[in-house]
Design an enzyme around this catalytic site. Sequence first.
Site, mmCIF file in Angstrom:
data_model
loop_
_atom_site.group_PDB
_atom_site.id
_atom_site.type_symbol
_atom_site.label_atom_id
_atom_site.label_comp_id
_atom_site.label_asym_id
_atom_site.label_seq_id
_atom_site.Cartn_x
_atom_site.Cartn_y
_atom_site.Cartn_z
ATOM 1 N N LYS A 1 24.178 49.013 42.179
ATOM 2 C CA LYS A 1 22.772 48.801 41.868
ATOM 3 C C LYS A 1 21.972 48.476 43.126
ATOM 4 O O LYS A 1 22.423 47.721 43.975
ATOM 5 C CB LYS A 1 22.632 47.671 40.849
ATOM 6 C CG LYS A 1 23.078 48.097 39.460
ATOM 7 C CD LYS A 1 23.000 46.967 38.459
ATOM 8 C CE LYS A 1 24.270 46.182 38.370
ATOM 9 N NZ LYS A 1 25.409 46.781 37.714
ATOM 10 N N LYS B 1 29.589 37.054 28.418
ATOM 11 C CA LYS B 1 29.988 38.013 29.461
ATOM 12 C C LYS B 1 31.251 37.489 30.130
ATOM 13 O O LYS B 1 31.258 36.382 30.655
ATOM 14 C CB LYS B 1 28.834 38.123 30.468
ATOM 15 C CG LYS B 1 29.138 38.888 31.756
ATOM 16 C CD LYS B 1 27.903 38.902 32.665
ATOM 17 C CE LYS B 1 28.222 39.415 34.056
ATOM 18 N NZ LYS B 1 27.066 39.352 34.982
ATOM 19 N N SER C 1 30.134 40.005 43.575
ATOM 20 C CA SER C 1 30.738 40.255 42.261
ATOM 21 C C SER C 1 32.261 40.262 42.322
ATOM 22 O O SER C 1 32.863 40.835 43.237
ATOM 23 C CB SER C 1 30.248 41.594 41.716
ATOM 24 O OG SER C 1 30.889 41.871 40.496
ATOM 25 N N ALA C 2 32.872 39.658 41.314
ATOM 26 C CA ALA C 2 34.331 39.700 41.189
ATOM 27 C C ALA C 2 34.808 41.125 40.895
ATOM 28 O O ALA C 2 36.006 41.394 40.942
ATOM 29 C CB ALA C 2 34.797 38.747 40.092
ATOM 30 N N ASP C 3 33.860 42.039 40.615
ATOM 31 C CA ASP C 3 34.244 43.451 40.473
ATOM 32 C C ASP C 3 34.969 43.914 41.740
ATOM 33 O O ASP C 3 35.947 44.662 41.666
ATOM 34 C CB ASP C 3 33.000 44.342 40.279
ATOM 35 C CG ASP C 3 32.323 44.145 38.937
ATOM 36 O OD1 ASP C 3 32.840 43.385 38.094
ATOM 37 O OD2 ASP C 3 31.244 44.756 38.732
ATOM 38 N N GLU D 1 33.329 49.949 29.609
ATOM 39 C CA GLU D 1 33.068 48.501 29.603
ATOM 40 C C GLU D 1 32.093 48.124 28.493
ATOM 41 O O GLU D 1 31.366 48.977 27.971
ATOM 42 C CB GLU D 1 32.535 48.040 30.957
ATOM 43 C CG GLU D 1 31.192 48.656 31.297
ATOM 44 C CD GLU D 1 30.291 47.723 32.090
ATOM 45 O OE1 GLU D 1 30.228 46.530 31.761
ATOM 46 O OE2 GLU D 1 29.642 48.214 33.015
ATOM 47 N N ASP E 1 27.451 35.092 46.820
ATOM 48 C CA ASP E 1 27.321 35.762 45.532
ATOM 49 C C ASP E 1 27.789 37.199 45.679
ATOM 50 O O ASP E 1 27.038 38.097 46.027
ATOM 51 C CB ASP E 1 25.887 35.705 44.987
ATOM 52 C CG ASP E 1 25.822 36.270 43.564
ATOM 53 O OD1 ASP E 1 26.877 36.677 43.032
ATOM 54 O OD2 ASP E 1 24.720 36.295 42.986
ATOM 55 N N VAL F 1 32.989 44.987 34.700
ATOM 56 C CA VAL F 1 33.804 46.001 35.374
ATOM 57 C C VAL F 1 35.141 45.386 35.787
ATOM 58 O O VAL F 1 36.203 45.995 35.618
ATOM 59 C CB VAL F 1 33.056 46.575 36.598
ATOM 60 C CG1 VAL F 1 33.987 47.414 37.467
ATOM 61 C CG2 VAL F 1 31.850 47.390 36.153
HETATM 62 N N1 PSU Z 1 26.099 48.290 35.245
HETATM 63 C C1 PSU Z 1 25.187 48.521 34.257
HETATM 64 N N2 PSU Z 1 24.923 47.516 33.398
HETATM 65 C C2 PSU Z 1 25.605 46.342 33.445
HETATM 66 C C3 PSU Z 1 26.579 46.118 34.470
HETATM 67 C C4 PSU Z 1 26.775 47.133 35.331
HETATM 68 O O1 PSU Z 1 24.598 49.616 34.169
HETATM 69 O O2 PSU Z 1 25.368 45.490 32.599
HETATM 70 C C5 PSU Z 1 27.408 44.867 34.483
HETATM 71 C C6 PSU Z 1 28.867 45.282 34.671
HETATM 72 O O3 PSU Z 1 29.611 44.754 33.608
HETATM 73 C C7 PSU Z 1 29.265 44.649 35.981
HETATM 74 C C8 PSU Z 1 28.418 43.420 35.962
HETATM 75 O O4 PSU Z 1 30.634 44.393 36.073
HETATM 76 O O5 PSU Z 1 27.164 43.925 35.506
HETATM 77 C C9 PSU Z 1 28.368 42.749 37.311
HETATM 78 O O6 PSU Z 1 28.004 41.421 37.136
HETATM 79 P P1 PSU Z 1 28.174 40.355 38.325
HETATM 80 O O7 PSU Z 1 27.198 40.788 39.370
HETATM 81 O O8 PSU Z 1 27.818 39.037 37.688
HETATM 82 O O9 PSU Z 1 29.596 40.445 38.766
HETATM 83 MN MN MN Z 2 27.513 37.065 41.009
#
Ligand code: PSU
Ligand code: MN
Length: 294
Positions: free
Chosen positions: A154, A83, A135-137, A22, A133, A103
């Site tokens: 995380k 992003k 993630s769309a992941d 990614e 909230d 992701v």
């Molecule tokens: N893991 C990392 N660094 C990052 C991310 C994940 O070590 O920057 C990023 C990935 O691209 C993941 C995104 O898909 O954070 C998730 O963001 P959100 O919570 O807005 O979906």
């Molecule tokens: Mn989010």
Amino acid sequence: MIKYSAEVAAAKAAKRPIVALESTIISHGLPRPLNLQVAQEVESIVRGAGATPATIALLDGVIHVGLEPAELERIAVDENIVKASTRDLAIIEESKQSAATTVAATSHIAHLAGIDVFATGGLGGVHRGHTYDESADLTELAETPIIVVSAGVKSILDVAGTLERLETFGIPVLGYGTTKFPGFYLTDSGFTIEHQVESADQIARIWHNRKALATADRAMLIANPVRNQMDLALHDEILQTGLAAAEREQITGKAVTPFLLEYFHTNSKGESLRVNIEIIKANSLLAAQIAIAL
Ligand code: PSU
Ligand code: MN
């Protein structure tokens, strides 16, 4: 609609193993100028293991699978890179912007490109205290057949909630050499997972079984724990103050994750950065081994 790098095009033609990588971690996850060095090292690790790296991003509206060196540099250096999640892809194509993929978006594109394995740092998930909230992941992985290697999710997230959502979506979670679900910065998030695997070959066999059973219609998550975790007391302290800061500064939407990662990097005296780099390197190596085993 996809532009392949010369290296990825050659690997595809020869049916050699490819690992998707990614780009949001490069543009929004790691500080400049170290981000470029890490992105290059990660690609070298994949090559060294005998697979081909395919870093995915959009440049001037064109989806790139595999980046030439100058293109990788652009993602790392240019501060205007946005992003992009899956929902943004068609819009960014039309506006001819340049974007790094999350992701979710990377998985989507990798599958379109016929790539089965993807390495990231930490998967997105359910955020603490914000019911909507999420993630769309997670929703993307619920409908995209791909093996994702990450260091769990995380610790800034609601880990229990994320594991419940993974179960609901039918996304299997396999601990690499462990049944303790890793928490990105931490080796053990405090939550247990059911299945442990020991080798890339075993992961490949499970993936083939999933295909035969028609359950390979969605992702499979490999949780690869960090070996040398962040100091626990330092981690917990930064997490508390970071979450409070995000609340106070009213950070919302896709800015939340980059904000918290940046907060960790600036307040941990290099500790979170060291761990983040170790994670992405280890995951890329394992992903390469899985791609070869497949
Ligand atoms: N893991 C990392 N660094 C990052 C991310 C994940 O070590 O920057 C990023 C990935 O691209 C993941 C995104 O898909 O954070 C998730 O963001 P959100 O919570 O807005 O979906
Ligand atoms: Mn989010």
